[in-house]
Design a protein around this motif. Sequence first.
Motif, PDB file in Angstrom:
ATOM      1  N   LEU A 198       1.100  -0.779   0.302  1.00 16.32           N
ATOM      2  CA  LEU A 198      -0.192   0.044  -0.270  1.00 16.32           C
ATOM      3  C   LEU A 198       1.129   0.768  -0.087  1.00 16.32           C
ATOM      4  O   LEU A 198       0.516   2.227  -0.303  1.00 16.32           O
ATOM      5  CB  LEU A 198      -1.088  -0.246   1.524  1.00 16.32           C
ATOM      6  CG  LEU A 198      -2.120  -1.298   0.730  1.00 16.32           C
ATOM      7  CD1 LEU A 198      -2.862  -0.858   2.529  1.00 16.32           C
ATOM      8  CD2 LEU A 198      -2.370  -0.728   0.023  1.00 16.32           C
ATOM      9  N   GLY A 199       2.247   0.825   0.258  1.00 23.76           N
ATOM     10  CA  GLY A 199       3.146   2.125  -0.009  1.00 23.76           C
ATOM     11  C   GLY A 199       3.834   2.965  -0.633  1.00 23.76           C
ATOM     12  O   GLY A 199       3.880   3.419  -1.285  1.00 23.76           O
ATOM     13  N   GLU A 200       3.204   1.747  -2.079  1.00 20.78           N
ATOM     14  CA  GLU A 200       3.496   2.277  -3.020  1.00 20.78           C
ATOM     15  C   GLU A 200       1.704   3.633  -3.890  1.00 20.78           C
ATOM     16  O   GLU A 200       1.825   4.200  -4.783  1.00 20.78           O
ATOM     17  CB  GLU A 200       3.391   1.579  -3.970  1.00 20.78           C
ATOM     18  CG  GLU A 200       4.298   0.375  -3.869  1.00 20.78           C
ATOM     19  CD  GLU A 200       5.743   1.323  -3.946  1.00 20.78           C
ATOM     20  OE1 GLU A 200       5.662   2.018  -5.338  1.00 20.78           O
ATOM     21  OE2 GLU A 200       6.770   0.732  -3.893  1.00 20.78           O
ATOM     22  N   PHE A 201       1.158   3.456  -3.100  1.00 20.17           N
ATOM     23  CA  PHE A 201       0.443   4.046  -3.339  1.00 20.17           C
ATOM     24  C   PHE A 201      -0.392   5.593  -2.717  1.00 20.17           C
ATOM     25  O   PHE A 201      -1.028   6.560  -2.454  1.00 20.17           O
ATOM     26  CB  PHE A 201      -1.445   3.654  -3.433  1.00 20.17           C
ATOM     27  CG  PHE A 201      -0.609   2.221  -4.720  1.00 20.17           C
ATOM     28  CD1 PHE A 201      -0.717   2.713  -6.459  1.00 20.17           C
ATOM     29  CD2 PHE A 201      -0.667   1.266  -4.419  1.00 20.17           C
ATOM     30  CE1 PHE A 201      -1.050   2.163  -6.852  1.00 20.17           C
ATOM     31  CE2 PHE A 201       0.019   0.298  -5.161  1.00 20.17           C
ATOM     32  CZ  PHE A 201       0.130  -0.036  -6.632  1.00 20.17           C
ATOM     33  N   PHE A 202      -0.167   5.454  -0.939  1.00 22.20           N
ATOM     34  CA  PHE A 202      -0.719   6.255  -0.503  1.00 22.20           C
ATOM     35  C   PHE A 202       0.394   6.886   0.881  1.00 22.20           C
ATOM     36  O   PHE A 202       1.740   6.204   0.885  1.00 22.20           O
ATOM     37  CB  PHE A 202      -1.271   5.848   0.880  1.00 22.20           C
ATOM     38  CG  PHE A 202      -2.905   4.990   0.363  1.00 22.20           C
ATOM     39  CD1 PHE A 202      -3.680   5.296  -0.059  1.00 22.20           C
ATOM     40  CD2 PHE A 202      -3.210   3.221   0.167  1.00 22.20           C
ATOM     41  CE1 PHE A 202      -4.902   4.895  -0.386  1.00 22.20           C
ATOM     42  CE2 PHE A 202      -3.839   2.764   0.071  1.00 22.20           C
ATOM     43  CZ  PHE A 202      -5.111   3.399  -0.594  1.00 22.20           C
ATOM     44  N   GLY A 203       0.560   8.497   0.092  1.00 21.46           N
ATOM     45  CA  GLY A 203       1.452   8.954   1.585  1.00 21.46           C
ATOM     46  C   GLY A 203       0.477   8.944   3.241  1.00 21.46           C
ATOM     47  O   GLY A 203       0.351   8.262   4.009  1.00 21.46           O
ATOM     48  N   ALA A 204       0.377  10.150   3.234  1.00 19.36           N
ATOM     49  CA  ALA A 204      -0.581  10.523   4.737  1.00 19.36           C
ATOM     50  C   ALA A 204      -1.445   9.759   5.174  1.00 19.36           C
ATOM     51  O   ALA A 204      -2.626   9.897   4.250  1.00 19.36           O
ATOM     52  CB  ALA A 204      -0.390  11.692   4.977  1.00 19.36           C
ATOM     53  N   GLY A 205      -1.587   9.587   6.092  1.00 22.91           N
ATOM     54  CA  GLY A 205      -2.686   8.348   6.319  1.00 22.91           C
ATOM     55  C   GLY A 205      -2.460   6.422   6.247  1.00 22.91           C
ATOM     56  O   GLY A 205      -3.233   6.587   6.626  1.00 22.91           O
ATOM     57  N   LEU A 206      -1.503   6.685   5.791  1.00 26.01           N
ATOM     58  CA  LEU A 206      -0.674   5.150   5.331  1.00 26.01           C
ATOM     59  C   LEU A 206      -0.434   4.143   7.087  1.00 26.01           C
ATOM     60  O   LEU A 206      -1.254   2.985   6.687  1.00 26.01           O
ATOM     61  CB  LEU A 206       0.461   5.114   4.165  1.00 26.01           C
ATOM     62  CG  LEU A 206       0.839   3.550   4.964  1.00 26.01           C
ATOM     63  CD1 LEU A 206       0.085   2.792   3.839  1.00 26.01           C
ATOM     64  CD2 LEU A 206       2.031   3.665   3.546  1.00 26.01           C
ATOM     65  N   ASP A 207      -0.124   5.162   7.918  1.00 30.02           N
ATOM     66  CA  ASP A 207      -0.095   4.349   9.067  1.00 30.02           C
ATOM     67  C   ASP A 207      -1.517   3.106   9.701  1.00 30.02           C
ATOM     68  O   ASP A 207      -1.404   2.890   9.835  1.00 30.02           O
ATOM     69  CB  ASP A 207       1.430   5.649   9.992  1.00 30.02           C
ATOM     70  CG  ASP A 207       2.230   5.720   9.245  1.00 30.02           C
ATOM     71  OD1 ASP A 207       3.001   4.310   8.960  1.00 30.02           O
ATOM     72  OD2 ASP A 207       2.745   7.158   9.687  1.00 30.02           O
TER      73      ASP A 207
END
Length: 464
Positions: A198-207
């Motif tokens: 998922l880190g390939e598609f999302f920045g802030a809010g990923l955690d």
Amino acid sequence: MTTHSEVSGRVSAPGRATTADDRLLAALLDGMEAALFAVDTAGRITHWNRKAERMLGWSREQAVGRAGLGGWAVREADAADVMDRLLAALRSPAEDGAGRPFQEFPLVRKDGGRILVRAKTTAVREPDGRPTGVYCAFGEAHAQLDLERNLALSEALLGECGSWATVLLDADLRTVAVNDAAAEALAVTPVDMLGEPLGEFFGAGLDELESGLEQALAGQPPAGPVELWLTLLDDGTHEDGFGEPSSGPSGDARRCLVSGFLRLGAPAGPEPAPLGVAWVFQDVTRARRQARGVARRRFRDEQLSRAARAAAECEDPLEAAVLHLHYALPGFADHALLDTVSPKAATLVRTAESPGAFGAASGARGVAVRYRQGHPALQALERGMAVRATGGVSRSSWAVEHRWPKDAEHALCVVLRSRGRSLGVLTFLRGASRRPFDRADAAYGEDVALRVASAVDLHGPART
């Protein structure tokens, strides 16, 4: 009683049955998840696997060799009908796996209880096409229906469902399936996400997203729907109708997703191992932005009204102008500067400011502010319209160069207009922790500037 080896040899093609074949066949049948028995062309039981033993209570030794099912596995009243339906497969032409008919009939357990089963029958034939018997794989009808409903639900969520977006992830949180609604909401194609973290598609809010997924994998998903704000990794710099960043045709770069997480476990085994997790969500970004925009406008209107009432009690017009700055800052900016045009020279003079988060004053009041050419405040004064500026994290000296507090990262400069004249410039500043000023902010800044300009004009009109 006929033994399992003897029956296996009789159902198989003549001359090809061996002891090793019988053992392999017995192992395969006993390892099946489905209950299974077989009958020959006369209706005699030839096979009975362990799953059938566990489901009905009749052992293999008690079942194999019996003539028909009546009186023990089927009530006598139903025996003829059940056997006729089983042997009907012999009268049908050879079919492929997809054409094998389903049957539903009641069986009797050894303890006397009855159970409705759903069965699939298959004719066994010699190489020349001559039928030798029938295999019947069966399971409890209610369990089969539950399984089919679950499969239908899965297909609906991953296929034709348009209101719920669904993403399936494996135990390593890598995407294995994405339905069309999710692909549209996340501005990707279903193939783009397959096998990717998922880190390939999302920045802030990923955690926050990964935390919810990991909780679900651990068997402790969030108790209710979770509202997540996620930033899509997109380099678009356009703005939407609310003045927020937008990623072009696909929509806003930040999405508000009301999410639920479901643990997917393998049904086999006493302690099902997690197969992954299903992330089911709805994109409510537009509704949340609209609600937030309405709340923001309502608050700002209230601040303008409060400022007007407080300013009406001020004898000094300049004090009223400063009051307008104080009331404008909450929820809007961290600092405000009021520069007016000197009546003696075409230069801006620091008249007042409203220290917010930046604290200390940035210049002496009553002294000309030496803005360099091309400064946003001078541009606003020259153009007669609001000017927005952003320094960027890589330009640490940007604020100092513009003679603003060093922590300023975003600026909005609005010209003060009254009676057809430009009286000065009102500058609002924000720090790096806040977003840049947008069009809605510029409109609000102009509303504040109108009230400040009236007070400044009343205090002492400038000539420009």
